[in-house]
Design a protein around this motif. Structure first.
Motif, PDB file in Angstrom:
ATOM      1  N   PRO A  22       0.845  -1.206   0.000  1.00 41.64           N
ATOM      2  CA  PRO A  22       0.000   0.000   0.000  1.00 41.64           C
ATOM      3  C   PRO A  22       0.872   1.244   0.000  1.00 41.64           C
ATOM      4  N   PRO A  23       0.339   2.392  -0.416  1.00 40.65           N
ATOM      5  CA  PRO A  23       1.129   3.627  -0.425  1.00 40.65           C
ATOM      6  C   PRO A  23       1.688   3.953   0.956  1.00 40.65           C
ATOM      7  N   GLY A  24       2.951   4.375   0.970  1.00 43.28           N
ATOM      8  CA  GLY A  24       3.579   4.759   2.234  1.00 43.28           C
ATOM      9  C   GLY A  24       4.081   3.607   3.082  1.00 43.28           C
ATOM     10  N   ALA A  25       3.980   2.360   2.572  1.00 43.59           N
ATOM     11  CA  ALA A  25       4.396   1.195   3.357  1.00 43.59           C
ATOM     12  C   ALA A  25       5.887   1.208   3.714  1.00 43.59           C
ATOM     13  N   PRO A  26       6.791   1.539   2.779  1.00 40.77           N
ATOM     14  CA  PRO A  26       8.216   1.554   3.153  1.00 40.77           C
ATOM     15  C   PRO A  26       8.521   2.508   4.301  1.00 40.77           C
ATOM     16  N   GLU A  27       7.893   3.691   4.303  1.00 39.31           N
ATOM     17  CA  GLU A  27       8.134   4.657   5.376  1.00 39.31           C
ATOM     18  C   GLU A  27       7.619   4.130   6.709  1.00 39.31           C
TER      19      GLU A  27
ATOM     20  N   PHE B  93      10.281  -0.857  12.169  1.00 32.48           N
ATOM     21  CA  PHE B  93      11.432  -1.766  12.239  1.00 32.48           C
ATOM     22  C   PHE B  93      12.733  -1.049  11.920  1.00 32.48           C
ATOM     23  N   PRO B  94      13.189  -0.175  12.800  1.00 39.58           N
ATOM     24  CA  PRO B  94      14.523   0.407  12.596  1.00 39.58           C
ATOM     25  C   PRO B  94      15.557  -0.709  12.661  1.00 39.58           C
TER      26      PRO B  94
ATOM     27  N   THR C  33      17.215  -3.348   2.021  1.00 42.61           N
ATOM     28  CA  THR C  33      18.267  -2.415   2.437  1.00 42.61           C
ATOM     29  C   THR C  33      17.917  -0.967   2.096  1.00 42.61           C
ATOM     30  N   ASP C  34      17.451  -0.729   0.860  1.00 41.09           N
ATOM     31  CA  ASP C  34      17.223   0.643   0.400  1.00 41.09           C
ATOM     32  C   ASP C  34      15.808   1.144   0.659  1.00 41.09           C
ATOM     33  N   GLU C  35      14.811   0.306   0.392  1.00 39.22           N
ATOM     34  CA  GLU C  35      13.421   0.744   0.554  1.00 39.22           C
ATOM     35  C   GLU C  35      12.958   0.659   2.010  1.00 39.22           C
ATOM     36  N   PHE C  36      13.323  -0.425   2.686  1.00 37.64           N
ATOM     37  CA  PHE C  36      12.873  -0.631   4.062  1.00 37.64           C
ATOM     38  C   PHE C  36      13.885  -0.160   5.106  1.00 37.64           C
ATOM     39  N   GLY C  37      15.116   0.083   4.675  1.00 34.17           N
ATOM     40  CA  GLY C  37      16.138   0.526   5.622  1.00 34.17           C
ATOM     41  C   GLY C  37      16.623  -0.554   6.559  1.00 34.17           C
ATOM     42  N   LEU C  38      16.373  -1.819   6.212  1.00 40.04           N
ATOM     43  CA  LEU C  38      16.829  -2.950   7.026  1.00 40.04           C
ATOM     44  C   LEU C  38      17.802  -3.773   6.184  1.00 40.04           C
ATOM     45  N   PRO C  39      19.109  -3.687   6.460  1.00 38.58           N
ATOM     46  CA  PRO C  39      20.093  -4.395   5.630  1.00 38.58           C
ATOM     47  C   PRO C  39      19.815  -5.895   5.548  1.00 38.58           C
ATOM     48  N   LEU C  40      20.029  -6.443   4.374  1.00 39.38           N
ATOM     49  CA  LEU C  40      19.845  -7.879   4.152  1.00 39.38           C
ATOM     50  C   LEU C  40      20.879  -8.363   3.148  1.00 39.38           C
ATOM     51  N   THR C  41      21.550  -9.447   3.484  1.00 37.39           N
ATOM     52  CA  THR C  41      22.482 -10.098   2.569  1.00 37.39           C
ATOM     53  C   THR C  41      22.020 -11.525   2.338  1.00 37.39           C
ATOM     54  N   MET C  42      22.019 -11.942   1.082  1.00 42.79           N
ATOM     55  CA  MET C  42      21.641 -13.311   0.726  1.00 42.79           C
ATOM     56  C   MET C  42      22.845 -14.008   0.097  1.00 42.79           C
TER      57      MET C  42
END
Length: 264
Positions: free
Chosen positions: A123-128, A134-135, A205-214
């Motif tokens: 939905p709109p505004g979900a990433p923010e 979830f910082p 990492t970029d949209e949610f601000g929560l780093p993830l490595t696969m």
């Protein structure tokens, strides 16, 4: 490495058990080895039993991705475009749509297409809102790892939360995918990297601000997801030099000779 996919469903039926005539003992059903228990060994294909909910997820994603294939739908009896219901999709057709999204696009364009699909599911505004809820804390990383196991089962198959080390701190923010369903069904390193690994890492990492490595393991098709760990640049990632499966992948030769700017 030459691997041949084999459609197998492991089943064992118990031998009949003798019982007194006055007591009826029901026959044991076949015990089927499917996604809920364990994936098939390397070189064999896991048999999944998808329910309506799993098929609905496949259909939702596939219909969003179809917009990037450039292929027009077949007209129906009334002359209008024929449209599948979300529960009419299966995993093979979902993977086929992914493969068609790759055609004629560079790696960067493929990754951008997946990013747009993922954003369109929210939905709109979900990433923010996600960033506020979830910082990038240890709790947020561990919470998202726990959510990954049930919510992405339909996409990647069986997985489990594991302990990993992030910046010198041990925490349970890792997810071990035992044998990735997407890689197993596509048989394509390029699809794994460009349609899953890189866009998913970038999205969190970029949209949610929560780093993830696969970290996919192309020897056994497992994959390790590490929430809280910043992914390396693609040029420094070993997957950028990983050849495809020559006996499994239709695009193997193209993938091995393509650059980041060349379309598949």
């Amino acid at each position: 490495m030459a691997l041949m996919p084999v459609e197998l469903c492991y089943a064992t039926v118990a031998s009949p058990v003798a019982a007194p005539s006055a007591r009826r003992v029901p026959r044991r059903r076949a015990a089927v080895r499917c996604a809920a228990t364990a994936p098939a060994p390397m070189g064999e294909k896991t048999k999944y039993r998808d329910g309506p909910l799993e098929r609905a997820f496949m259909g939702l994603f596939a219909r969003k991705m179809e917009k990037f294939t450039g292929r027009k739908k077949k007209p129906g009896p009334g002359g209008e475009e024929e449209k599948k219901a979300v529960w009419e999709w299966d995993y093979e057709s979902f993977v086929d749509v992914s493969r068609r999204v790759m055609v004629g696009r560079s790696r960067a364009q493929q990754q951008e297409a997946v990013r747009e699909v993922l954003l369109s599911m929210l939905p709109p505004g979900a990433p923010e809102q996600f960033k506020k809820l979830f910082p990038p804390t240890r709790w947020a990383c561990e919470f998202n790892a726990a959510l990954t196991v049930p919510f992405f089962h339909w996409l990647v198959g069986p997985s489990e939360v594991i302990e990993v080390e992030v910046d010198g701190v041990k925490q349970r923010s890792g997810v071990l995918i035992k044998k990735c369903r997407y890689l197993e069904n596509s048989g394509c390193v390029g699809m794994c990297v460009n349609m899953c690994k890189i866009p998913t890492q970038s999205f969190f990492t970029d949209e949610f601000g929560l780093p993830l490595t696969m970290n996919p393991n192309f020897e056994d098709m497992s994959c390790e997801m590490i929430y809280g760990q910043v992914p390396p640049p693609l040029e420094e990632d070993p997957v950028s030099k990983q050849p495809c499966y020559p006996s499994l992948c239709e695009c193997a030769q193209i993938w091995q000779h393509s650059s980041s700017t060349e379309p598949i």
